[in-house]
Design a protein around this motif. Structure first.
Motif, PDB file in Angstrom:
ATOM      1  N   ALA A 188       0.842  -1.207   0.000  1.00 56.25           N
ATOM      2  CA  ALA A 188       0.000   0.000   0.000  1.00 56.25           C
ATOM      3  C   ALA A 188       0.872   1.250   0.000  1.00 56.25           C
ATOM      4  O   ALA A 188       0.653   2.182  -0.792  1.00 56.25           O
ATOM      5  CB  ALA A 188      -0.943  -0.011   1.201  1.00 56.25           C
ATOM      6  N   ASP A 189       1.874   1.281   0.872  1.00 53.28           N
ATOM      7  CA  ASP A 189       2.772   2.442   0.922  1.00 53.28           C
ATOM      8  C   ASP A 189       3.531   2.611  -0.385  1.00 53.28           C
ATOM      9  O   ASP A 189       3.731   3.736  -0.865  1.00 53.28           O
ATOM     10  CB  ASP A 189       3.766   2.291   2.076  1.00 53.28           C
ATOM     11  CG  ASP A 189       3.099   2.438   3.442  1.00 53.28           C
ATOM     12  OD1 ASP A 189       2.002   3.027   3.502  1.00 53.28           O
ATOM     13  OD2 ASP A 189       3.672   1.953   4.430  1.00 53.28           O
ATOM     14  N   LEU A 198       2.540   1.814  -3.366  1.00 49.12           N
ATOM     15  CA  LEU A 198       1.653   2.299  -4.419  1.00 49.12           C
ATOM     16  C   LEU A 198       1.432   3.807  -4.327  1.00 49.12           C
ATOM     17  O   LEU A 198       1.304   4.478  -5.362  1.00 49.12           O
ATOM     18  CB  LEU A 198       0.310   1.565  -4.369  1.00 49.12           C
ATOM     19  CG  LEU A 198       0.341   0.141  -4.932  1.00 49.12           C
ATOM     20  CD1 LEU A 198      -0.978  -0.568  -4.654  1.00 49.12           C
ATOM     21  CD2 LEU A 198       0.624   0.149  -6.428  1.00 49.12           C
ATOM     22  N   TYR A 199       1.360   4.346  -3.118  1.00 53.79           N
ATOM     23  CA  TYR A 199       1.213   5.801  -2.979  1.00 53.79           C
ATOM     24  C   TYR A 199       2.358   6.522  -3.697  1.00 53.79           C
ATOM     25  O   TYR A 199       2.162   7.594  -4.269  1.00 53.79           O
ATOM     26  CB  TYR A 199       1.206   6.194  -1.500  1.00 53.79           C
ATOM     27  CG  TYR A 199      -0.102   5.900  -0.787  1.00 53.79           C
ATOM     28  CD1 TYR A 199      -1.290   6.486  -1.206  1.00 53.79           C
ATOM     29  CD2 TYR A 199      -0.143   5.035   0.305  1.00 53.79           C
ATOM     30  CE1 TYR A 199      -2.487   6.211  -0.554  1.00 53.79           C
ATOM     31  CE2 TYR A 199      -1.340   4.753   0.954  1.00 53.79           C
ATOM     32  CZ  TYR A 199      -2.504   5.343   0.524  1.00 53.79           C
ATOM     33  OH  TYR A 199      -3.689   5.075   1.159  1.00 53.79           O
ATOM     34  N   ARG A 200       3.546   5.918  -3.675  1.00 57.01           N
ATOM     35  CA  ARG A 200       4.715   6.529  -4.305  1.00 57.01           C
ATOM     36  C   ARG A 200       4.795   6.207  -5.787  1.00 57.01           C
ATOM     37  O   ARG A 200       5.117   7.071  -6.607  1.00 57.01           O
ATOM     38  CB  ARG A 200       5.980   6.044  -3.581  1.00 57.01           C
ATOM     39  CG  ARG A 200       7.282   6.463  -4.233  1.00 57.01           C
ATOM     40  CD  ARG A 200       8.461   6.016  -3.398  1.00 57.01           C
ATOM     41  NE  ARG A 200       8.447   4.595  -3.108  1.00 57.01           N
ATOM     42  CZ  ARG A 200       8.943   3.664  -3.924  1.00 57.01           C
ATOM     43  NH1 ARG A 200       9.476   4.007  -5.080  1.00 57.01           N
ATOM     44  NH2 ARG A 200       8.913   2.383  -3.584  1.00 57.01           N
ATOM     45  N   LYS A 218      -5.497  -3.522   1.551  1.00 57.73           N
ATOM     46  CA  LYS A 218      -4.947  -2.174   1.769  1.00 57.73           C
ATOM     47  C   LYS A 218      -4.327  -1.625   0.480  1.00 57.73           C
ATOM     48  O   LYS A 218      -4.476  -0.447   0.160  1.00 57.73           O
ATOM     49  CB  LYS A 218      -3.890  -2.210   2.880  1.00 57.73           C
ATOM     50  CG  LYS A 218      -4.451  -2.419   4.270  1.00 57.73           C
ATOM     51  CD  LYS A 218      -3.315  -2.470   5.294  1.00 57.73           C
ATOM     52  CE  LYS A 218      -3.841  -2.752   6.689  1.00 57.73           C
ATOM     53  NZ  LYS A 218      -2.720  -2.879   7.668  1.00 57.73           N
ATOM     54  N   ALA A 276      -5.484   1.670  -1.666  1.00 60.41           N
ATOM     55  CA  ALA A 276      -4.544   2.754  -1.986  1.00 60.41           C
ATOM     56  C   ALA A 276      -4.592   3.077  -3.480  1.00 60.41           C
ATOM     57  O   ALA A 276      -4.576   4.249  -3.875  1.00 60.41           O
ATOM     58  CB  ALA A 276      -3.130   2.344  -1.576  1.00 60.41           C
ATOM     59  N   GLN A 333      -7.743   4.999  -4.260  1.00 63.21           N
ATOM     60  CA  GLN A 333      -7.665   6.407  -3.847  1.00 63.21           C
ATOM     61  C   GLN A 333      -6.982   7.238  -4.933  1.00 63.21           C
ATOM     62  O   GLN A 333      -7.331   8.401  -5.137  1.00 63.21           O
ATOM     63  CB  GLN A 333      -6.901   6.532  -2.528  1.00 63.21           C
ATOM     64  CG  GLN A 333      -7.686   6.039  -1.319  1.00 63.21           C
ATOM     65  CD  GLN A 333      -6.897   6.145  -0.034  1.00 63.21           C
ATOM     66  OE1 GLN A 333      -5.860   6.813   0.019  1.00 63.21           O
ATOM     67  NE2 GLN A 333      -7.352   5.467   0.999  1.00 63.21           N
ATOM     68  N   TYR A 334      -6.036   6.615  -5.626  1.00 60.75           N
ATOM     69  CA  TYR A 334      -5.333   7.303  -6.712  1.00 60.75           C
ATOM     70  C   TYR A 334      -6.236   7.443  -7.940  1.00 60.75           C
ATOM     71  O   TYR A 334      -6.271   8.501  -8.570  1.00 60.75           O
ATOM     72  CB  TYR A 334      -4.070   6.519  -7.071  1.00 60.75           C
ATOM     73  CG  TYR A 334      -3.366   7.017  -8.305  1.00 60.75           C
ATOM     74  CD1 TYR A 334      -2.564   8.158  -8.267  1.00 60.75           C
ATOM     75  CD2 TYR A 334      -3.503   6.336  -9.525  1.00 60.75           C
ATOM     76  CE1 TYR A 334      -1.919   8.612  -9.411  1.00 60.75           C
ATOM     77  CE2 TYR A 334      -2.855   6.786 -10.663  1.00 60.75           C
ATOM     78  CZ  TYR A 334      -2.070   7.929 -10.604  1.00 60.75           C
ATOM     79  OH  TYR A 334      -1.438   8.380 -11.740  1.00 60.75           O
TER      80      TYR A 334
END
Length: 290
Positions: A140-141, A143-145, A186, A190, A193-194
């Motif tokens: 999840a973290d 993917l945010y990046r 999760k 993520a 959300q994008y």
């Protein structure tokens, strides 16, 4: 027995070859060599398998879907050739030619050996892809990046999973009954959300025995495993490649693509989803993708 050894489980008749990921107080944490299964077993239940380097091990290709994908690509190339049927409303000029833009894949994998094989096959199938080895708990973290950086059309989040032995009898409805399904959920959230649209971003998520319903509810287009069965290491790639080469104006034939996988509808399911393949004019000699 040591970390890194290849083993089978006596109690299961030696049906699956595993690599020992780690040992915790006489209990081995195991990762499947061909199946995306995470398991554990007492050391006394393990039996040594023929030893080879998993990083050099070639996961057998699945000829059925590889051949089907090559036929799909040949059909697309024929349609894009001068005088081909696209675009339907305006016959192509004799000199016309088109270039191809298959959907771009961002592939996160919890197993480095699987990732290496998948990236090789993406290349063979001419699917533009970026792959990253990421532990399931960190997806999840990551993917945010990575999502703003890579800007993919298709996201694959996979690795290893399995139903816990220590759970309430018969209770497979809770995420707590799975080893990594909560991490995949999760990651899917993520990604959603994008990009909220399931048409703009196709998400393929899960591994062996994953919580299929929870992954779909989180926003996945395709997920494992409706029948809580084992899936082959290459099954998520098979679906991603098919989406990448299905025209944007069409929906992916769910039954056909999943029928090509090793595990079938017991192992993978999904919802109606658009393809990501586009054509453009005129043909250009070099096309650089982000």
């Amino acid at each position: 027995m040591r970390q890194g050894d290849l083993v089978t489980r006596r109690s299961y008749g030696g049906d699956i070859v595993f690599k020992i990921h780690e040992i915790r107080q006489q209990v081995a944490v195991l990762r499947g060599v061909e199946m995306r299964l995470l398991a554990d077993a007492p050391l006394q239940d393990l039996e040594a398998a023929p030893q080879f380097d998993p990083f050099q091990y070639t996961i057998p290709d699945h000829p059925k879907w590889m051949e089907a994908m090559r036929r799909t690509q040949a059909t697309q190339a024929s349609a894009a050739a001068p005088g081909g049927p696209w675009p339907a409303q305006a016959p192509a000029a004799p000199s016309a030619a088109y270039f191809e833009l298959p959907g771009k894949v961002l592939h996160l994998d919890g197993d480095p050996n699987y990732l290496r094989k998948c990236m090789t096959l993406y290349g063979e199938l001419r699917v533009p892809a970026e792959g990253y080895y990421v532990a399931e708990a960190n997806m999840a973290d990551a993917l945010y990046r990575l999502l703003p950086q890579v800007q993919p059309d298709i996201v694959v989040v996979t690795g290893h999973d399995g139903i816990l032995k220590q759970r309430s009898p018969g209770d497979i409805s809770q995420l707590s009954s799975y080893k990594n399904s909560h991490n995949f959920v999760k990651a899917v959230r993520a990604a959603r959300q994008y990009e909220k649209s399931r048409d703009a971003l196709t998400i393929i998520a899960g591994a062996c025995q994953s919580h299929f319903e929870a992954l779909l509810q989180a926003g996945a287009n395709f997920a494992s495993s409706p029948g809580r069965v084992l899936i082959h290491a290459l099954d998520p790639l098979c679906v991603a490649a098919k989406v990448a080469f299905t025209p944007i104006r069409e929906t992916v034939n769910i039954v056909d693509v999943i029928g090509l996988t090793h595990s079938g509808l017991e192992g993978l399911g999904g919802i109606e989803s658009r393809g990501s393949y586009r054509r453009g004019v005129p043909r250009i000699p070099y096309l650089t993708q982000k």
